[in-house]
Scaffold this motif. Sequence first.
Motif, PDB file in Angstrom:
ATOM      1  N   LEU A  53       1.721   6.954  -0.301  1.00 26.53           N
ATOM      2  CA  LEU A  53       1.926   5.720  -1.046  1.00 26.53           C
ATOM      3  C   LEU A  53       0.821   4.709  -0.770  1.00 26.53           C
ATOM      4  CD1 LEU A  53       5.782   4.991  -0.903  1.00 26.53           C
ATOM      5  CD2 LEU A  53       4.428   5.903  -2.788  1.00 26.53           C
ATOM      6  N   SER A  54       0.381   4.632   0.473  1.00 29.83           N
ATOM      7  CA  SER A  54      -0.682   3.678   0.800  1.00 29.83           C
ATOM      8  C   SER A  54      -1.992   4.039   0.105  1.00 29.83           C
ATOM      9  CB  SER A  54      -0.885   3.610   2.319  1.00 29.83           C
ATOM     10  OG  SER A  54      -1.352   4.855   2.824  1.00 29.83           O
TER      11      SER A  54
ATOM     12  N   LEU B 215      -9.739   6.282   6.248  1.00 29.54           N
ATOM     13  CA  LEU B 215      -9.438   6.092   7.668  1.00 29.54           C
ATOM     14  C   LEU B 215      -8.529   4.897   7.915  1.00 29.54           C
ATOM     15  CD1 LEU B 215      -9.917   6.593  10.736  1.00 29.54           C
ATOM     16  CD2 LEU B 215     -11.989   5.181  10.515  1.00 29.54           C
ATOM     17  N   VAL B 216      -8.673   3.847   7.111  1.00 32.32           N
ATOM     18  CA  VAL B 216      -8.020   2.565   7.398  1.00 32.32           C
ATOM     19  C   VAL B 216      -6.506   2.713   7.503  1.00 32.32           C
ATOM     20  CG1 VAL B 216      -7.611   0.235   6.532  1.00 32.32           C
ATOM     21  CG2 VAL B 216      -9.877   1.256   6.331  1.00 32.32           C
ATOM     22  N   PHE B 217      -5.875   3.306   6.506  1.00 34.93           N
ATOM     23  CA  PHE B 217      -4.424   3.405   6.503  1.00 34.93           C
ATOM     24  C   PHE B 217      -3.913   4.372   7.571  1.00 34.93           C
ATOM     25  CE2 PHE B 217      -5.280   2.113   2.041  1.00 34.93           C
ATOM     26  CZ  PHE B 217      -4.629   0.883   2.086  1.00 34.93           C
ATOM     27  N   SER B 218      -4.704   5.393   7.861  1.00 39.14           N
ATOM     28  CA  SER B 218      -4.284   6.353   8.891  1.00 39.14           C
ATOM     29  C   SER B 218      -4.241   5.707  10.276  1.00 39.14           C
ATOM     30  CB  SER B 218      -5.245   7.546   8.913  1.00 39.14           C
ATOM     31  OG  SER B 218      -5.218   8.238   7.682  1.00 39.14           O
ATOM     32  N   MET B 219      -5.113   4.742  10.523  1.00 41.53           N
ATOM     33  CA  MET B 219      -5.141   4.087  11.821  1.00 41.53           C
ATOM     34  C   MET B 219      -3.851   3.339  12.114  1.00 41.53           C
ATOM     35  SD  MET B 219      -9.065   2.622  11.897  1.00 41.53           S
ATOM     36  CE  MET B 219      -8.855   1.935  13.548  1.00 41.53           C
ATOM     37  N   ALA B 220      -3.170   2.851  11.073  1.00 42.33           N
ATOM     38  CA  ALA B 220      -1.946   2.078  11.277  1.00 42.33           C
ATOM     39  C   ALA B 220      -0.678   2.874  10.985  1.00 42.33           C
ATOM     40  CB  ALA B 220      -1.969   0.826  10.395  1.00 42.33           C
TER      41      ALA B 220
ATOM     42  N   THR C 153      -6.686  -5.339   3.624  1.00 51.73           N
ATOM     43  CA  THR C 153      -5.844  -6.499   3.339  1.00 51.73           C
ATOM     44  C   THR C 153      -4.374  -6.113   3.279  1.00 51.73           C
ATOM     45  OG1 THR C 153      -7.669  -7.423   2.046  1.00 51.73           O
ATOM     46  CG2 THR C 153      -5.503  -8.422   1.743  1.00 51.73           C
ATOM     47  N   PHE C 154      -4.092  -4.899   2.809  1.00 52.59           N
ATOM     48  CA  PHE C 154      -2.708  -4.443   2.657  1.00 52.59           C
ATOM     49  C   PHE C 154      -2.179  -3.770   3.917  1.00 52.59           C
ATOM     50  CE2 PHE C 154      -4.796  -4.297  -1.477  1.00 52.59           C
ATOM     51  CZ  PHE C 154      -3.916  -5.023  -2.265  1.00 52.59           C
ATOM     52  N   LEU C 155      -2.988  -3.661   4.943  1.00 50.62           N
ATOM     53  CA  LEU C 155      -2.628  -2.864   6.107  1.00 50.62           C
ATOM     54  C   LEU C 155      -1.388  -3.390   6.812  1.00 50.62           C
ATOM     55  CD1 LEU C 155      -3.665  -0.342   7.476  1.00 50.62           C
ATOM     56  CD2 LEU C 155      -4.998  -1.770   9.020  1.00 50.62           C
TER      57      LEU C 155
ATOM     58  N   VAL D 138      -5.742  -7.073 -14.143  1.00 50.75           N
ATOM     59  CA  VAL D 138      -4.961  -7.183 -12.904  1.00 50.75           C
ATOM     60  C   VAL D 138      -5.162  -5.942 -12.037  1.00 50.75           C
ATOM     61  CG1 VAL D 138      -2.616  -7.271 -11.960  1.00 50.75           C
ATOM     62  CG2 VAL D 138      -3.244  -8.728 -13.894  1.00 50.75           C
ATOM     63  N   ILE D 139      -5.141  -4.770 -12.661  1.00 56.58           N
ATOM     64  CA  ILE D 139      -5.342  -3.518 -11.922  1.00 56.58           C
ATOM     65  C   ILE D 139      -6.746  -3.471 -11.325  1.00 56.58           C
ATOM     66  CG2 ILE D 139      -5.483  -1.011 -12.165  1.00 56.58           C
ATOM     67  CD1 ILE D 139      -3.313  -1.213 -14.312  1.00 56.58           C
ATOM     68  N   LEU D 140      -7.717  -3.944 -12.088  1.00 57.82           N
ATOM     69  CA  LEU D 140      -9.094  -3.974 -11.593  1.00 57.82           C
ATOM     70  C   LEU D 140      -9.222  -4.918 -10.395  1.00 57.82           C
ATOM     71  CD1 LEU D 140     -12.019  -3.046 -11.981  1.00 57.82           C
ATOM     72  CD2 LEU D 140     -12.339  -4.997 -13.524  1.00 57.82           C
ATOM     73  N   MET D 141      -8.537  -6.038 -10.431  1.00 52.77           N
ATOM     74  CA  MET D 141      -8.562  -6.987  -9.314  1.00 52.77           C
ATOM     75  C   MET D 141      -7.969  -6.360  -8.058  1.00 52.77           C
ATOM     76  SD  MET D 141      -7.518 -10.534 -11.258  1.00 52.77           S
ATOM     77  CE  MET D 141      -7.380 -11.411  -9.695  1.00 52.77           C
ATOM     78  N   VAL D 142      -6.914  -5.575  -8.221  1.00 51.15           N
ATOM     79  CA  VAL D 142      -6.326  -4.872  -7.075  1.00 51.15           C
ATOM     80  C   VAL D 142      -7.326  -3.901  -6.473  1.00 51.15           C
ATOM     81  CG1 VAL D 142      -4.511  -3.247  -6.371  1.00 51.15           C
ATOM     82  CG2 VAL D 142      -3.970  -5.122  -7.941  1.00 51.15           C
ATOM     83  N   ARG D 143      -8.112  -3.260  -7.339  1.00 51.40           N
ATOM     84  CA  ARG D 143      -9.124  -2.310  -6.852  1.00 51.40           C
ATOM     85  C   ARG D 143     -10.216  -3.013  -6.063  1.00 51.40           C
ATOM     86  NH1 ARG D 143     -11.499   0.773  -4.520  1.00 51.40           N
ATOM     87  NH2 ARG D 143     -12.459   2.746  -5.138  1.00 51.40           N
TER      88      ARG D 143
END
Length: 279
Positions: A147-148, A214-219, A124-126, A113-118
């Motif tokens: 946290l993100s 960069l992705v999480f910082s943009m939002a 997708t979580f943004l 399950v953890i590997l699938m999250v990776r």
Amino acid sequence: MTSAVANKKRSRLHTSILFYVSLLLILLVVCFPFLWMILASFKTQVDIMATERFLSFTPIMDNYKTVFSEYEFVKPILNSFIVGLSSTLLSLLLGLPAAYSISRYRQNMLGLVILMVRFIPGITFLIPWYVIFSKMGLVDTHFALSLSHLLINLPFIIWLMIPYFDSLPRELEEAAIVDGSSILGLFLRIILPLSVPGIITASLLSFIFSWNNLVFSMALAGGNTQTLPLAVFNFISYAAIDWGALMAAAVLITVPILVISLLSQRFIIQGLTAGAVKG
């Protein structure tokens, strides 16, 4: 006989020459962008655009002065360091016990399950992250960014440490339990000290992932928590790109991580190769 030995030596010499020439070409291709970046950070805009001035130019320090005076680059450096360090520490705090549990108790389904999250792209979580943190009033805070980044760092640390814990001899744990040690004491006093190379590797790579994200910082980032990858966009305007300052900023972003990696390469090699040979 002498001729055969001479031919063998000549063959080895040719093989060595071919190997080092190939290695030199590969290093040239890999290092050329980094070399161009460093040289461009000491050039004017005109020199950067002129290909014939790749090596023949007068070095200047104006680009580095511009980065700190006009673009206030100190604040993004501090923000990236705070977010990277806090997310790495949180990932280690949660990931090391989880990896040890998966390794020792064969919790393969949890590991899967953890590997699938990776494998799921971070973007997708943004939107869910933004909605949650905006409702809680945590947008533009270091806590939200840290946290993100757990979504990237935590699964990585777990899957890097599982083979490392697998490679440790179980006899040490059995002896400690016989001597009256608890599972927590066994983990803190025996397992973790033996896993220092793997922990250093996981920490360094986790920090690098967070530093470059960069992705999480943009939002989720704003004026107070702008990180380095997001601050790079300040050098790009509608009409032009300040290439000199941009390259100076890129050097400032890259060099600290490169220095840390070179100083810690022994631990990185030990950590990444742990568990490759068991028994």
